[in-house]
Enzyme design. Sequence first.
Site, mmCIF file in Angstrom:
data_model
loop_
_atom_site.group_PDB
_atom_site.id
_atom_site.type_symbol
_atom_site.label_atom_id
_atom_site.label_comp_id
_atom_site.label_asym_id
_atom_site.label_seq_id
_atom_site.Cartn_x
_atom_site.Cartn_y
_atom_site.Cartn_z
ATOM 1 N N HIS A 116 37.745 45.259 70.502
ATOM 2 C CA HIS A 116 37.369 43.840 70.535
ATOM 3 C C HIS A 116 38.646 43.009 70.665
ATOM 4 O O HIS A 116 39.699 43.558 71.002
ATOM 5 C CB HIS A 116 36.535 43.463 69.296
ATOM 6 C CG HIS A 116 37.250 43.714 68.003
ATOM 7 N ND1 HIS A 116 38.075 42.788 67.431
ATOM 8 C CD2 HIS A 116 37.287 44.804 67.193
ATOM 9 C CE1 HIS A 116 38.583 43.274 66.310
ATOM 10 N NE2 HIS A 116 38.126 44.507 66.151
ATOM 11 N N ALA A 117 38.597 41.737 70.416
ATOM 12 C CA ALA A 117 39.696 40.817 70.720
ATOM 13 C C ALA A 117 41.045 41.223 70.127
ATOM 14 O O ALA A 117 42.048 41.271 70.842
ATOM 15 C CB ALA A 117 39.330 39.406 70.264
#
Length: 94
Positions: A15-16
């Site tokens: 994810h980010a």
Amino acid sequence: MRTTDKTILNPSGIHARPAATFVKLAATFASAITVEDTTAGKSAINAKSILSVMGSGIRQGHIVRIAAEGADEDAAIDALEAAIDAGLGEAIPD
């Protein structure tokens, strides 16, 4: 060209936050670097593109193939392997 296959250990996948760590590290090398989610059968993407890596949908347990081509390809692969093994800045449960 050098390649390696690594299993993603992060519970939430890429994810980010781990994507940013991966891309930031990849960008420090002159070599062209790609990452491919072989588990999902997706095409290789530019490992230096935050949007591509964040949008890749790489999940925990997926096997990714990292390829580097250039003068510092060995150093790039070694560093990216170590970063994945270390959790890309996140704690990996035992």
